[in-house]
Motif scaffolding. Sequence first.
Motif, PDB file in Angstrom:
ATOM      1  N   ASN A   1     -10.869  -4.085  -7.883  1.00 46.87           N
ATOM      2  CA  ASN A   1     -10.348  -5.040  -6.912  1.00 46.87           C
ATOM      3  C   ASN A   1      -8.834  -4.949  -6.771  1.00 46.87           C
ATOM      4  O   ASN A   1      -8.282  -5.342  -5.760  1.00 46.87           O
ATOM      5  CB  ASN A   1     -10.731  -6.461  -7.341  1.00 46.87           C
ATOM      6  N   GLU A   2      -8.141  -4.460  -7.811  1.00 45.24           N
ATOM      7  CA  GLU A   2      -6.676  -4.391  -7.812  1.00 45.24           C
ATOM      8  C   GLU A   2      -6.141  -3.033  -7.373  1.00 45.24           C
ATOM      9  O   GLU A   2      -4.935  -2.834  -7.348  1.00 45.24           O
ATOM     10  CB  GLU A   2      -6.147  -4.713  -9.212  1.00 45.24           C
ATOM     11  N   LEU A   3      -7.024  -2.100  -7.052  1.00 44.40           N
ATOM     12  CA  LEU A   3      -6.568  -0.775  -6.642  1.00 44.40           C
ATOM     13  C   LEU A   3      -5.889  -0.865  -5.277  1.00 44.40           C
ATOM     14  O   LEU A   3      -6.405  -1.476  -4.357  1.00 44.40           O
ATOM     15  CB  LEU A   3      -7.733   0.215  -6.580  1.00 44.40           C
ATOM     16  N   ARG A   4      -4.728  -0.245  -5.177  1.00 42.54           N
ATOM     17  CA  ARG A   4      -3.943  -0.195  -3.949  1.00 42.54           C
ATOM     18  C   ARG A   4      -3.402   1.224  -3.786  1.00 42.54           C
ATOM     19  O   ARG A   4      -3.347   1.990  -4.740  1.00 42.54           O
ATOM     20  CB  ARG A   4      -2.750  -1.162  -4.007  1.00 42.54           C
ATOM     21  N   SER A   5      -2.931   1.560  -2.611  1.00 36.79           N
ATOM     22  CA  SER A   5      -2.337   2.887  -2.375  1.00 36.79           C
ATOM     23  C   SER A   5      -1.191   3.124  -3.346  1.00 36.79           C
ATOM     24  O   SER A   5      -0.348   2.254  -3.551  1.00 36.79           O
ATOM     25  CB  SER A   5      -1.815   2.991  -0.946  1.00 36.79           C
ATOM     26  N   GLY A   6      -1.183   4.310  -3.960  1.00 34.22           N
ATOM     27  CA  GLY A   6      -0.114   4.679  -4.893  1.00 34.22           C
ATOM     28  C   GLY A   6      -0.396   4.350  -6.345  1.00 34.22           C
ATOM     29  O   GLY A   6       0.308   4.816  -7.235  1.00 34.22           O
ATOM     30  N   VAL A   7      -1.435   3.551  -6.628  1.00 39.43           N
ATOM     31  CA  VAL A   7      -1.776   3.196  -8.013  1.00 39.43           C
ATOM     32  C   VAL A   7      -2.409   4.410  -8.693  1.00 39.43           C
ATOM     33  O   VAL A   7      -3.267   5.077  -8.123  1.00 39.43           O
ATOM     34  CB  VAL A   7      -2.734   1.983  -8.061  1.00 39.43           C
TER      35      VAL A   7
END
Length: 187
Positions: free
Chosen positions: A5-11
């Motif tokens: 749920n916390e995955l975002r671009s650049g992670v």
Amino acid sequence: MVSANELRSGVTFELDGELFVVISYQHIKPGKGSPFVRVKMKSLESGNIIERTFRPEEKFKKAFLERKPMQYLYKEGNNFVFMDLETYEQFYLSEEDVGDSANFLKENLEIQIVFYKNKPVSVELPNFVELKVVQTEPGVKGDTATSAMKPAILETGYKLQVPLFVNEGDIIRVDTRTGEYLERVNK
């Protein structure tokens, strides 16, 4: 740890012992069934781009990367030699480690090398580089308005398509993300 749920671009995160960076993500809540996260991610080790879906509660080990400013010095055999701009220590990276970035490496170019657990995992180039055209067909006088292209070889050995008015010896700006011609720098 980071949840899906916390995955975002650049992670960056670890999955099955491999290091990935998130390119894009999408949270999907279907009318029936449970929600899920669709992630497009790139392996920092192989360079492969894959798409996977995860349940929102799945957890991954977050990867902490260190970026060091380096300068490309020269190629020696199958290795590329870089110098740490802070310590002046020299690093050797193999052709496999450098990958497609080798197409744009010019002596004295400043880049970033990404380290994970003190091991180099990727080379980050500037978005644009200026390279000399060493081989192409001669330009045709007055042929500047058309969008026709011709093949050219740059000083690094990289081949790309350039407009008809570009000649041998010209310096051109190339986008390192796409490998495409942007503009002629000298006139």
